[in-house]
Scaffold this active site. Structure first.
Site, PDB file in Angstrom:
ATOM      1  N   SER A 181     119.704  39.431 -30.971  1.00 50.42           N
ATOM      2  CA  SER A 181     121.049  39.986 -31.108  1.00 50.42           C
ATOM      3  C   SER A 181     121.439  40.297 -32.543  1.00 50.42           C
ATOM      4  CB  SER A 181     122.069  39.035 -30.487  1.00 50.42           C
ATOM      5  OG  SER A 181     121.975  37.754 -31.063  1.00 50.42           O
ATOM      6  N   HIS A 209     120.941  42.564 -24.983  1.00 50.17           N
ATOM      7  CA  HIS A 209     120.987  43.784 -25.801  1.00 50.17           C
ATOM      8  C   HIS A 209     119.906  44.793 -25.404  1.00 50.17           C
ATOM      9  CE1 HIS A 209     123.980  41.968 -28.465  1.00 50.17           C
ATOM     10  NE2 HIS A 209     123.326  40.851 -28.204  1.00 50.17           N
ATOM     11  N   LYS A 239     127.850  44.258 -22.444  1.00 48.16           N
ATOM     12  CA  LYS A 239     127.426  45.073 -23.587  1.00 48.16           C
ATOM     13  C   LYS A 239     127.210  46.512 -23.098  1.00 48.16           C
ATOM     14  CE  LYS A 239     125.987  40.799 -25.750  1.00 48.16           C
ATOM     15  NZ  LYS A 239     127.299  40.401 -26.225  1.00 48.16           N
TER      16      LYS A 239
HETATM   17  C1  LIG Z   1     121.512  37.459 -26.596  1.00 42.15           C
HETATM   18  C2  LIG Z   1     122.846  37.132 -26.010  1.00 42.15           C
HETATM   19  N1  LIG Z   1     122.888  36.377 -24.915  1.00 42.15           N
HETATM   20  C3  LIG Z   1     124.049  36.061 -24.330  1.00 42.15           C
HETATM   21  C4  LIG Z   1     125.248  36.491 -24.840  1.00 42.15           C
HETATM   22  C5  LIG Z   1     126.521  36.077 -24.173  1.00 42.15           C
HETATM   23  O1  LIG Z   1     126.925  37.069 -23.297  1.00 42.15           O
HETATM   24  P1  LIG Z   1     128.475  37.194 -22.889  1.00 42.15           P
HETATM   25  O2  LIG Z   1     129.154  37.879 -24.019  1.00 42.15           O
HETATM   26  O3  LIG Z   1     128.445  37.973 -21.620  1.00 42.15           O
HETATM   27  O4  LIG Z   1     128.966  35.791 -22.707  1.00 42.15           O
HETATM   28  C6  LIG Z   1     125.251  37.305 -25.949  1.00 42.15           C
HETATM   29  C7  LIG Z   1     126.548  37.816 -26.477  1.00 42.15           C
HETATM   30  O5  LIG Z   1     126.914  37.738 -27.577  1.00 42.15           O
HETATM   31  C8  LIG Z   1     124.028  37.620 -26.576  1.00 42.15           C
HETATM   32  O6  LIG Z   1     123.995  38.367 -27.682  1.00 42.15           O
END
Ligand SMILES: Cc1ncc(COP(=O)(O)O)c(C=O)c1O
Length: 385
Positions: A181, A209, A239
């Site tokens: 991320s 992502h 996203k």
């Molecule tokens: C790699 C990753 N996993 C999980 C999440 C969490 O997802 P959510 O925003 O739907 O809680 C994010 C969000 O920032 C992320 O970047």
């Protein structure tokens, strides 16, 4: 001052001194722009990679669902009943990901903190890429399993850890972001899948992502022509899908287990119908328009080429500045030029690697991407040398 407030004030003051205090900035999103204190900034800090949160057909789907079914789910899906929209979304996700079944959670964070403890317990082993998202580490901790972090994308290190520890545990889970991320690089999923198979371990890839951006929109497991064997494909609907929620795509027995053992699924209210309807419409569009899904990566590559940065593998391009103060100064300089690129600081990224994180979307026009590159060249030259 009461001890509670004193505790909070002292913590905040210590963070402030290290430039690590976070503050919310009132911002209205309008398409690609963010309005802050009367200024319109072109945003490169939004994970709405396909701009679907603002897409008329997707908004219309959400509005129609709100009018027909209301705006809240009312209770856990196991209590109030499973709305047909949930089943439809899960079928669509499973089809897109090529899995037998899917389970939707309240968010990506809730997904990882529910899935991981449902699969691994105190006797088990979990290996996590050191740069995986915070909710993966949180899920690992909640499970009580023995956790080891392997060096970022270092399959040899993961192999050595498995060789040392696998035999002492009944089950082992390897967990990684599919697209990292804060760095935008891809996990070596084929190699990790082979490793998992060799050590009878289960591979979970978090494709927050990747979905909608990589592999014709199907995500990081599909980055090459030959899909990687990832039995646990997790991701988020917040996203590129432009809505909200998390999911796991896996075999039917694994999904049935989630519905009966994942605490964040069982003890949390289902997603609101408009949110699900929006996600269904978005998944529809992603399936139909792989060329559109390729646009964020094309924009990221245009930007990187203009600045001689390494070729991006996703819509995310990091520019590491080092300390938090430098990253904040760089973000302010770009803001002066009319761009919103938020500084990312520890603990979101490791100490000494504070950075600007550029996120490109399908609707950014090439000219704006070039203007941004020119602004970076002028305003943050040290980061490029
Ligand atoms: C790699 C990753 N996993 C999980 C999440 C969490 O997802 P959510 O925003 O739907 O809680 C994010 C969000 O920032 C992320 O970047």
């Amino acid at each position: 001052m009461r001890s509670l407030d004193q505790f909070a004030c002292e913590k905040l003051a210590a963070l402030e001194r290290r430039h690590l205090r976070r503050k919310l900035v009132t911002t209205e999103r309008q398409g690609l722009y963010a309005e802050r204190a009367g200024r319109r900034l072109l945003s490169f800090s939004c994970n709405d990679y396909l701009n679907l949160s603002q897409h008329p057909a997707i908004i219309a789907a959400a509005v129609a669902a709100a009018e027909r079914y209301g705006v809240g789910a009312g209770a856990s899906r196991l209590v109030t009943g499973n709305h047909p929209l949930h089943a439809e979304l899960e079928q669509r996700l499973a089809r897109l990901k090529g899995s037998e079944a899917a389970c939707v959670f309240g968010s990506g964070y809730l997904a990882n903190t529910g899935i991981i403890p449902a699969l691994a317990g105190p006797d088990d082993l979990i290996l996590i890429d050191e740069l995986s998202h915070a909710c993966i580490h949180a899920g690992g901790k909640l499970s009580g399993a023995s956790m080891h972090r392997y060096r970022h994308c270092d399959v040899a290190h993961a192999r050595a850890l498995l060789a040392d520890h696998r035999a002492a545990h009944p089950h082992a889970l390897i967990v990684t972001d599919g697209v990292f991320s804060m760095d935008g690089d891809l996990a070596p999923l084929h190699d990790l899948a082979a490793l998992a198979q060799h050590f009878d371990s289960w591979l979970l890839a978090d494709d927050a992502h990747g979905l909608g951006v990589i592999g014709g929109g199907r995500g990081s497991s599909f980055a090459s022509g030959n899909p990687a064997d990832v039995p646990l494909q997790m991701g988020t609907l917040s996203k590129a899908v432009g809505s909200y929620g998390g999911y796991l795509c896996a075999s039917q027995p694994v999904i049935d287990l989630m519905r009966t053992r994942a605490r964040t699924f069982i003890y949390s209210t289902g997603l609101p119908p408009p949110v699900i309807a929006a996600a269904i419409a978005a998944v529809d569009l992603i399936e139909r328009e792989p060329a559109y899904a390729a646009e964020p990566l094309r924009k990221a590559r245009l930007f990187a080429r203009a600045l001689n940065l390494p070729e991006p593998q996703s819509a995310i391009v990091p520019l590491v500045l080092g300390d938090a103060e430098a990253a904040i100064a760089a973000a302010l300089a770009l803001e002066d030029d009319g761009f919103l690129v938020v500084a990312i600081r520890p603990p979101t990224v490791p100490q000494g690697t504070a950075r600007l994180r550029f996120a490109f979307t399908a609707q950014h026009c090439d000219n704006d991407v070039e203007r941004l590159a020119e602004s970076v060249r002028r305003r943050v030259p040290d980061a490029l040398s």
